[in-house]
Write a protein that holds these residues in place. Structure first.
Motif, mmCIF file in Angstrom:
data_model
loop_
_atom_site.group_PDB
_atom_site.id
_atom_site.type_symbol
_atom_site.label_atom_id
_atom_site.label_comp_id
_atom_site.label_asym_id
_atom_site.label_seq_id
_atom_site.Cartn_x
_atom_site.Cartn_y
_atom_site.Cartn_z
ATOM 1 N N TYR A 138 0.848 -1.191 0.000
ATOM 2 C CA TYR A 138 0.000 0.000 0.000
ATOM 3 C C TYR A 138 0.880 1.236 0.000
ATOM 4 O O TYR A 138 1.887 1.284 0.715
ATOM 5 N N ARG A 139 0.496 2.218 -0.797
ATOM 6 C CA ARG A 139 1.191 3.490 -0.837
ATOM 7 C C ARG A 139 0.160 4.604 -0.802
ATOM 8 O O ARG A 139 -0.905 4.496 -1.429
ATOM 9 N N PRO A 140 0.455 5.711 -0.110
ATOM 10 C CA PRO A 140 -0.490 6.832 -0.117
ATOM 11 C C PRO A 140 -0.550 7.481 -1.501
ATOM 12 O O PRO A 140 0.437 7.499 -2.230
ATOM 13 N N LEU A 141 -1.712 8.002 -1.820
ATOM 14 C CA LEU A 141 -1.940 8.690 -3.086
ATOM 15 C C LEU A 141 -1.743 10.183 -2.865
ATOM 16 O O LEU A 141 -2.288 10.757 -1.918
ATOM 17 N N THR A 142 -0.963 10.825 -3.727
ATOM 18 C CA THR A 142 -0.726 12.261 -3.633
ATOM 19 C C THR A 142 -1.288 12.953 -4.868
ATOM 20 O O THR A 142 -1.609 12.312 -5.861
ATOM 21 N N GLY A 143 -1.405 14.261 -4.785
ATOM 22 C CA GLY A 143 -1.864 15.030 -5.933
ATOM 23 C C GLY A 143 -3.373 15.163 -6.017
ATOM 24 O O GLY A 143 -3.919 15.475 -7.070
ATOM 25 N N THR A 144 -4.050 14.930 -4.898
ATOM 26 C CA THR A 144 -5.503 15.067 -4.874
ATOM 27 C C THR A 144 -5.954 15.518 -3.492
ATOM 28 O O THR A 144 -5.265 15.272 -2.501
ATOM 29 N N THR A 145 -7.105 16.156 -3.468
ATOM 30 C CA THR A 145 -7.696 16.542 -2.189
ATOM 31 C C THR A 145 -8.982 15.760 -1.932
ATOM 32 O O THR A 145 -9.675 16.015 -0.954
ATOM 33 N N GLU A 146 -9.311 14.818 -2.813
ATOM 34 C CA GLU A 146 -10.512 13.997 -2.645
ATOM 35 C C GLU A 146 -10.388 13.162 -1.382
ATOM 36 O O GLU A 146 -9.313 12.674 -1.044
ATOM 37 N N VAL A 147 -11.503 13.006 -0.690
ATOM 38 C CA VAL A 147 -11.550 12.148 0.490
ATOM 39 C C VAL A 147 -12.706 11.171 0.329
ATOM 40 O O VAL A 147 -13.659 11.436 -0.396
ATOM 41 N N ALA A 148 -12.607 10.066 0.999
ATOM 42 C CA ALA A 148 -13.675 9.067 0.961
ATOM 43 C C ALA A 148 -14.498 9.174 2.238
ATOM 44 O O ALA A 148 -13.965 9.445 3.309
ATOM 45 N N SER A 149 -15.790 8.981 2.112
ATOM 46 C CA SER A 149 -16.678 9.024 3.265
ATOM 47 C C SER A 149 -16.947 7.617 3.770
ATOM 48 O O SER A 149 -16.973 6.667 2.999
ATOM 49 N N VAL A 150 -17.153 7.533 5.068
ATOM 50 C CA VAL A 150 -17.491 6.262 5.694
ATOM 51 C C VAL A 150 -18.746 6.470 6.518
ATOM 52 O O VAL A 150 -18.886 7.481 7.194
ATOM 53 N N GLY A 151 -19.665 5.547 6.434
ATOM 54 C CA GLY A 151 -20.890 5.652 7.211
ATOM 55 C C GLY A 151 -21.028 4.492 8.173
ATOM 56 O O GLY A 151 -20.386 3.464 8.034
ATOM 57 N N ILE A 152 -21.870 4.696 9.170
ATOM 58 C CA ILE A 152 -22.171 3.652 10.141
ATOM 59 C C ILE A 152 -23.628 3.262 9.947
ATOM 60 O O ILE A 152 -24.498 4.122 9.900
ATOM 61 N N ALA A 153 -23.884 1.985 9.852
ATOM 62 C CA ALA A 153 -25.259 1.490 9.790
ATOM 63 C C ALA A 153 -25.442 0.499 10.931
ATOM 64 O O ALA A 153 -24.664 -0.433 11.078
ATOM 65 N N ARG A 154 -26.458 0.743 11.720
ATOM 66 C CA ARG A 154 -26.750 -0.174 12.821
ATOM 67 C C ARG A 154 -28.216 -0.037 13.188
ATOM 68 O O ARG A 154 -28.862 0.948 12.862
ATOM 69 N N ALA A 155 -28.738 -1.027 13.842
ATOM 70 C CA ALA A 155 -30.138 -1.021 14.242
ATOM 71 C C ALA A 155 -30.367 0.042 15.317
ATOM 72 O O ALA A 155 -29.510 0.271 16.171
#
Length: 138
Positions: free
Chosen positions: A88-105
């Protein structure tokens, strides 16, 4: 990526270099948000992601990358699944971020560890976006 890929010698990979590589990604039909994220990521370069292989699961994605069919963009959680099978290597040259959600009862048994995990994710999330968590429907 695999240990034999030229990127393996790099400390990080730039978005420009990644754009020239064949990608192993998730199947558009099953993972539309993953593919929209890729398109947003490459939009800054006015490029389309070069998907070489579409996979239906994390395990098939790992297998395809191991087979040398391309590199994959993934969250760091994949390190827990693939362990030392991939690099794994970090990606550079972008400001995009990924979102994470929580799903639970809303109602139901949540272990103390599960409750603590949700608290930590909310704390991290609130620091980044100040968004209030929405309860999931059971």
């Amino acid at each position: 990526m695999t240990a034999t890929h030229p990127f393996a010698r790099l400390k990080s990979v730039s978005l420009d270099k990644l754009a020239a590589e064949p990608l192993v990604g998730f199947r558009r039909k099953d993972y539309p948000e993953y593919n929209r994220s890729l398109e947003r990521l490459f939009a800054s370069l006015h490029a389309k992601p070069r998907i070489a292989v579409e996979c239906d699961s994390a395990s098939s994605l790992i297998t395809e990358v191991e087979a040398g069919r391309g590199v994959a963009l993934s969250s760091t959680i994949f390190k827990l699944v693939a362990a030392n099978r991939l690099l794994y290597r970090p990606l550079t040259g972008t400001t995009e971020v990924a979102s994470v959600g929580i799903a639970r009862a809303i109602r139901g048994d949540v272990t103390p560890a599960g409750e603590r995990f949700c608290e930590i994710l909310r704390k991290i999330s609130n620091g980044a976006t100040e968004a209030k968590p929405r309860p999931a429907r059971s």
